[in-house]
Every structure is written in structure tokens, then in C-alpha cells.
Design a protein around this motif. Structure first.
Motif, PDB file in Angstrom:
ATOM      1  N   GLU A  42       0.809  -1.151  -0.095  1.00  0.00           N
ATOM      2  CA  GLU A  42       0.177   0.009   0.034  1.00  0.00           C
ATOM      3  C   GLU A  42       0.871   1.227   0.042  1.00  0.00           C
ATOM      4  OE1 GLU A  42      -2.355  -0.382   3.513  1.00  0.00           O
ATOM      5  OE2 GLU A  42      -3.803  -1.751   2.587  1.00  0.00           O
ATOM      6  N   ILE A  43       1.967   1.380   0.750  1.00  0.00           N
ATOM      7  CA  ILE A  43       2.769   2.402   0.953  1.00  0.00           C
ATOM      8  C   ILE A  43       3.478   2.656  -0.559  1.00  0.00           C
ATOM      9  CG2 ILE A  43       4.883   3.113   1.887  1.00  0.00           C
ATOM     10  CD1 ILE A  43       4.108   1.689   4.409  1.00  0.00           C
ATOM     11  N   PHE A  44       3.888   1.682  -1.142  1.00  0.00           N
ATOM     12  CA  PHE A  44       4.651   1.928  -2.466  1.00  0.00           C
ATOM     13  C   PHE A  44       3.318   2.156  -3.572  1.00  0.00           C
ATOM     14  CE2 PHE A  44       8.342   1.126  -0.354  1.00  0.00           C
ATOM     15  CZ  PHE A  44       9.343   1.467  -1.094  1.00  0.00           C
ATOM     16  N   GLN A  56      11.774  -4.374  -8.543  1.00  0.00           N
ATOM     17  CA  GLN A  56      10.587  -3.554  -8.333  1.00  0.00           C
ATOM     18  C   GLN A  56      10.486  -2.622  -7.069  1.00  0.00           C
ATOM     19  OE1 GLN A  56       7.594  -6.849  -8.545  1.00  0.00           O
ATOM     20  NE2 GLN A  56       7.226  -6.128 -10.751  1.00  0.00           N
ATOM     21  N   PHE A  57      10.967  -3.142  -6.235  1.00  0.00           N
ATOM     22  CA  PHE A  57      11.022  -2.289  -4.921  1.00  0.00           C
ATOM     23  C   PHE A  57      11.932  -1.146  -5.356  1.00  0.00           C
ATOM     24  CE2 PHE A  57      14.635  -1.591  -1.827  1.00  0.00           C
ATOM     25  CZ  PHE A  57      13.942  -0.810  -0.892  1.00  0.00           C
ATOM     26  N   LEU A  58      13.061  -1.388  -6.002  1.00  0.00           N
ATOM     27  CA  LEU A  58      14.222  -0.270  -6.094  1.00  0.00           C
ATOM     28  C   LEU A  58      13.460   0.622  -7.121  1.00  0.00           C
ATOM     29  CD1 LEU A  58      17.614  -1.683  -6.348  1.00  0.00           C
ATOM     30  CD2 LEU A  58      16.806  -0.071  -4.717  1.00  0.00           C
ATOM     31  N   GLU A  59      12.646   0.281  -8.249  1.00  0.00           N
ATOM     32  CA  GLU A  59      11.912   1.001  -8.985  1.00  0.00           C
ATOM     33  C   GLU A  59      10.997   2.016  -8.290  1.00  0.00           C
ATOM     34  OE1 GLU A  59      10.393  -1.531 -12.233  1.00  0.00           O
ATOM     35  OE2 GLU A  59      12.305  -1.982 -12.947  1.00  0.00           O
ATOM     36  N   GLY A  60      10.500   1.310  -7.260  1.00  0.00           N
ATOM     37  CA  GLY A  60       9.509   2.086  -6.516  1.00  0.00           C
ATOM     38  C   GLY A  60      10.036   3.314  -5.677  1.00  0.00           C
ATOM     39  N   VAL A  61      11.258   3.149  -5.471  1.00  0.00           N
ATOM     40  CA  VAL A  61      11.994   4.228  -4.664  1.00  0.00           C
ATOM     41  C   VAL A  61      12.288   5.422  -5.665  1.00  0.00           C
ATOM     42  CG1 VAL A  61      14.032   4.855  -3.466  1.00  0.00           C
ATOM     43  CG2 VAL A  61      12.927   2.731  -3.234  1.00  0.00           C
ATOM     44  N   HIS A  62      11.951   6.621  -5.330  1.00  0.00           N
ATOM     45  CA  HIS A  62      12.242   7.800  -6.024  1.00  0.00           C
ATOM     46  C   HIS A  62      13.747   7.815  -6.619  1.00  0.00           C
ATOM     47  CE1 HIS A  62      12.644  12.214  -7.258  1.00  0.00           C
ATOM     48  NE2 HIS A  62      11.354  12.276  -7.093  1.00  0.00           N
ATOM     49  N   PRO A  63      13.845   8.254  -7.836  1.00  0.00           N
ATOM     50  CA  PRO A  63      14.892   8.214  -8.538  1.00  0.00           C
ATOM     51  C   PRO A  63      16.282   8.921  -7.752  1.00  0.00           C
ATOM     52  CG  PRO A  63      13.549   8.584 -10.029  1.00  0.00           C
ATOM     53  CD  PRO A  63      12.841   8.462  -8.829  1.00  0.00           C
ATOM     54  N   ASP A  88      15.440   7.034   5.408  1.00  0.00           N
ATOM     55  CA  ASP A  88      14.133   7.586   4.902  1.00  0.00           C
ATOM     56  C   ASP A  88      14.398   7.696   3.441  1.00  0.00           C
ATOM     57  OD1 ASP A  88      13.427   7.901   7.588  1.00  0.00           O
ATOM     58  OD2 ASP A  88      13.627  10.045   7.490  1.00  0.00           O
ATOM     59  N   TYR A  89      13.245   7.480   2.643  1.00  0.00           N
ATOM     60  CA  TYR A  89      13.205   7.761   1.361  1.00  0.00           C
ATOM     61  C   TYR A  89      11.911   8.025   0.738  1.00  0.00           C
ATOM     62  CZ  TYR A  89      12.085   2.610   1.380  1.00  0.00           C
ATOM     63  OH  TYR A  89      11.431   1.549   1.626  1.00  0.00           O
ATOM     64  N   ARG A  90      11.745   8.569  -0.685  1.00  0.00           N
ATOM     65  CA  ARG A  90      10.612   8.876  -1.042  1.00  0.00           C
ATOM     66  C   ARG A  90       9.973   7.492  -2.231  1.00  0.00           C
ATOM     67  NH1 ARG A  90      12.464  14.335  -3.642  1.00  0.00           N
ATOM     68  NH2 ARG A  90      14.505  13.076  -3.511  1.00  0.00           N
ATOM     69  N   THR A  91       8.964   7.444  -2.209  1.00  0.00           N
ATOM     70  CA  THR A  91       8.424   6.364  -2.972  1.00  0.00           C
ATOM     71  C   THR A  91       7.723   7.119  -4.168  1.00  0.00           C
ATOM     72  OG1 THR A  91       6.099   6.409  -2.116  1.00  0.00           O
ATOM     73  CG2 THR A  91       7.814   4.969  -1.054  1.00  0.00           C
ATOM     74  N   GLN A  92       8.009   6.053  -5.295  1.00  0.00           N
ATOM     75  CA  GLN A  92       7.651   6.793  -6.753  1.00  0.00           C
ATOM     76  C   GLN A  92       6.288   5.827  -7.007  1.00  0.00           C
ATOM     77  OE1 GLN A  92       9.944   8.280 -10.425  1.00  0.00           O
ATOM     78  NE2 GLN A  92      10.040   6.119 -10.387  1.00  0.00           N
ATOM     79  N   TRP A  93       5.091   6.212  -6.903  1.00  0.00           N
ATOM     80  CA  TRP A  93       4.187   5.247  -7.684  1.00  0.00           C
ATOM     81  C   TRP A  93       3.972   4.922  -8.926  1.00  0.00           C
ATOM     82  CZ3 TRP A  93      -0.743   5.061  -4.465  1.00  0.00           C
ATOM     83  CH2 TRP A  93      -0.553   5.158  -2.745  1.00  0.00           C
ATOM     84  N   GLN A  94       3.239   3.915  -9.381  1.00  0.00           N
ATOM     85  CA  GLN A  94       3.122   3.570 -10.985  1.00  0.00           C
ATOM     86  C   GLN A  94       2.195   4.774 -11.499  1.00  0.00           C
ATOM     87  OE1 GLN A  94       2.153  -0.640 -10.682  1.00  0.00           O
ATOM     88  NE2 GLN A  94       4.151  -1.164 -10.732  1.00  0.00           N
ATOM     89  N   ASP A  95       1.294   5.035 -10.568  1.00  0.00           N
ATOM     90  CA  ASP A  95       0.591   6.247 -11.103  1.00  0.00           C
ATOM     91  C   ASP A  95       1.273   7.383 -11.212  1.00  0.00           C
ATOM     92  OD1 ASP A  95      -1.514   7.869 -11.925  1.00  0.00           O
ATOM     93  OD2 ASP A  95      -2.978   7.315 -10.278  1.00  0.00           O
ATOM     94  N   PRO A  96       1.455   8.072 -12.358  1.00  0.00           N
ATOM     95  CA  PRO A  96       2.381   9.566 -12.124  1.00  0.00           C
ATOM     96  C   PRO A  96       1.548  10.404 -11.467  1.00  0.00           C
ATOM     97  CG  PRO A  96       2.157   8.477 -14.433  1.00  0.00           C
ATOM     98  CD  PRO A  96       1.190   7.442 -13.661  1.00  0.00           C
ATOM     99  N   ARG A 101       5.524   9.823  -1.675  1.00  0.00           N
ATOM    100  CA  ARG A 101       5.271   9.774  -0.356  1.00  0.00           C
ATOM    101  C   ARG A 101       6.552   9.231   0.367  1.00  0.00           C
ATOM    102  NH1 ARG A 101       0.192  10.085   1.060  1.00  0.00           N
ATOM    103  NH2 ARG A 101       0.572   9.505   3.169  1.00  0.00           N
ATOM    104  N   TRP A 102       6.786   9.763   1.477  1.00  0.00           N
ATOM    105  CA  TRP A 102       7.945   9.657   2.323  1.00  0.00           C
ATOM    106  C   TRP A 102       7.636   8.123   3.014  1.00  0.00           C
ATOM    107  CZ3 TRP A 102      12.812  11.495   2.140  1.00  0.00           C
ATOM    108  CH2 TRP A 102      13.003  12.607   1.642  1.00  0.00           C
TER     109      TRP A 102
END
Length: 308
Positions: A42-44, A56-63, A88-96, A101-102
Motif C-alpha cells: 500500500e505504501i508503494f 520492483q522495490f528499487l523502481e518504486g523508490v524515487h530516482p 528515509d526515502y521517497r516512493t515513486q508510485w506507478q500512477d504518475p 510519499r515518504w
């Protein structure tokens, strides 16, 4: 007492954090297998039925946070590393359209007996977006407060919740001739008059401990070595729950006002003395006049001597 296996520890960890809305994960470095709880997904922004791989986890982390996250994982899994992980890191959702989210992730690696290979890596992920937003707002408010404080005529300062001063406006440094390094914390005692500093510190500590506004008057030494009197005040800045976040304080130069008060006091005392003396003089003259009248002596009236 024997140490529980990683499997048992992970089950206990998951049971403890599920109710708190924290996600749990279990990674096997040798095979690359990754198990995520529903909360992690849910967080990602992953579908709950989706099997998530490490890639996929790494792809979900903000560049912008991806390299730092990978480095933290590598360090935790290294036989010479600490075996722990917190970042702490930001997530990058598949939906642009979904904003980043942090997340705060923690983990612990388990090694073989020789500690030459990490065999398991388990941990948690917590959504900390709200905390990050609040921190950003707090920093923004502090910046605005600092800008305002630099524009006022008084010396001004900001302290943390415990009373350690973390910032002064430019006028403070211009007056005292000190540096930030010298003044941080309770360093301001260096410019206090030795006869007053103990009482000032004691009363200020009491205000900080009670969370109540503080007011005091005492001398502060300028960079020319001369002490001037300041009316000093501090008020607590609280959050929505009433907890003290910061203190904002000011020092207003009242030296001239005190001098005027002293002059007025002295002038009033001088006037009282003159009035008392003149009253006694008039009583003496009245007594003389009565004595002369009683003796039947006629004496020309003499106007009283005016007050000087």
C-alpha cells in the motif's frame, strides 16, 4: 536462553506492527526472494495481490533516493558492516498522478555462523509523509520567524523546547560582538553581568520547565565592554496538542528609560525635600508673626521666599 530463529522473530515482529499500520518485509539475499506485507504494498502503491521483486522495490523508490537506498542495503548486508539498516526515502508510485510519499525503513541482517554471508534480511516500512510535511512546515515557519526577528529593533533569539538557544538575530551579534558558536545553547551567560547571571538563569530555567512566559530585567555586556539594561521576554510556541516546540525571546534596551526614571525619582525626592523645608520655614515665620502680634508689635508683611 537460546536465541529465537529469524522466522520466529519475523512472525513476532509482524504481529507487533500490523496493528500499528507498519509494513513488514522479508528478503533472502541468496535467492533474491522478497516477501512484503500488504501494508508495504500500500505504501508503494502496488496491488495487494502482486508479488514484488527486489528490482520492483528499487523502481518504486524515487530516482533521487535510489542510489542512497541501495548503498544502505549493501552496507547492512556486508559481512564487515553493521548488519542494520535505517533510512528515509521517497516512493515513486506507478500512477504518475500520485504524489511521492515518504517512507522510513528499518531492517536487520542475519548471517551464517562464520559471518561471511547474509542469509536473511527482515524489517519494517512506515509511511512518514505527514511527519515530513509537518517538519517542512515547521522549518518554513521558523524561517519566516527568523526573517521577521531580523527586522525588529530588539535583540531576538529562538530556543528549542528545553531552552537551548539555537538562533539569534543579527542585532544580537552586532551588540554583543559574539559568534554563533559562542552563544549556542546557554552560551549567552558569557555576556551576563556576574552579579545577576545566577538569578537570571534560575528564573529562566523555571519558566522553561513550567512552559510559562518569562520576563526579567538585567544588564547585558556590549562588545565595547559596557553593560546596558534590557527588558527580556520569552514566550513558548506550541503545537496543536499544547506541547512546547520552540521559545521566542526578545531583549529590549531600556537603559535610557531607567535613567529617566532615576532622574524623575531623584527630582521628586528633591522636590519633597524642598517642600518639607519650605513648610518648616513657613511654620517658623507664622510662629514669629504670632509672637509679635501677641506682644503688640506691628511688623510689615514680607512675601514668602519662592521655591528654588
Amino acid at each position: 536462553m537460546p536465541t529465537s530463529s529469524p522466522e520466529v522473530q519475523f512472525e513476532r515482529l509482524q504481529s507487533a506492527v500490523d496493528a500499528a499500520g507498519t509494513g513488514t518485509w522479508d528478503f533472502t539475499p541468496l535467492t533474491g526472494a522478497l516477501i512484503w506485507s500488504d501494508r508495504c504494498k500500500e505504501i508503494f502503491g502496488f496491488a495487494l495481490e502482486q508479488d514484488v521483486t527486489y528490482a520492483q522495490f528499487l523502481e518504486g523508490v524515487h530516482p533521487d533516493d535510489r542510489a542512497l537506498t541501495q548503498a544502505a542495503v549493501d552496507q547492512a548486508l556486508s559481512p564487515t558492516g553493521p548488519g542494520t539498516y535505517a533510512i528515509d526515502y521517497r516512493t515513486q508510485w506507478q500512477d504518475p498522478a500520485t504524489p511521492a510519499r515518504w517512507a522510513h525503513a528499518t531492517g536487520r541482517a542475519f548471517f551464517n555462523a562464520e559471518r561471511t554471508q547474509a542469509q536473511r534480511f527482515i524489517g519494517t516500512i512506515t509511511d512518514i509523509t505527514e511527519q515530513k510535511v509537518n517538519q517542512q512546515l515547521l522549518r518554513q515557519h521558523e524561517a519566516e520567524l527568523a526573517t521577521m526577528a531580523d527586522s525588529i529593533a530588539q535583540l531576538a533569539w529562538i530556543a528549542d523546547a528545553t531552552g537551548n538557544i539555537t538562533w539569534y538575530n543579527q542585532r544580537w551579534y552586532e551588540y554583543t560582538g559574539t559568534t554563533a558558536e559562542q552563544m549556542l545553547g546557554w552560551g549567552w551567560q558569557q555576556v551576563q553581568h556576574p552579579e545577576y547571571v545566577h538569578g537570571v538563569v534560575e528564573r529562566l530555567r523555571q519558566a522553561f520547565a513550567a512552559g510559562t512566559a518569562w520576563e526579567d530585567t538585567f544588564p547585558l555586556r556590549g562588545q565595547d565592554g559596557v553593560y546596558r539594561w534590557f527588558l527580556s521576554r520569552a514566550v513558548p510556541l506550541r503545537d496543536e496538542h499544547g506541547h512546547v516546540l520552540r521559545w521566542f525571546g526578545t531583549n529590549t534596551d531600556v537603559t535610557q528609560m531607567r535613567q529617566l526614571q532615576e532622574q524623575l525619582t531623584q527630582a521628586y525626592e528633591d522636590l519633597e525635600v524642598k517642600v518639607t523645608f519650605r513648610t518648616l520655614q513657613l511654620e517658623h515665620e507664622v510662629q514669629q508673626l504670632r509672637a509679635q502680634l501677641a506682644a503688640g508689635v506691628s511688623t510689615p508683611l514680607v512675601p514668602p521666599t519662592p521655591l528654588q
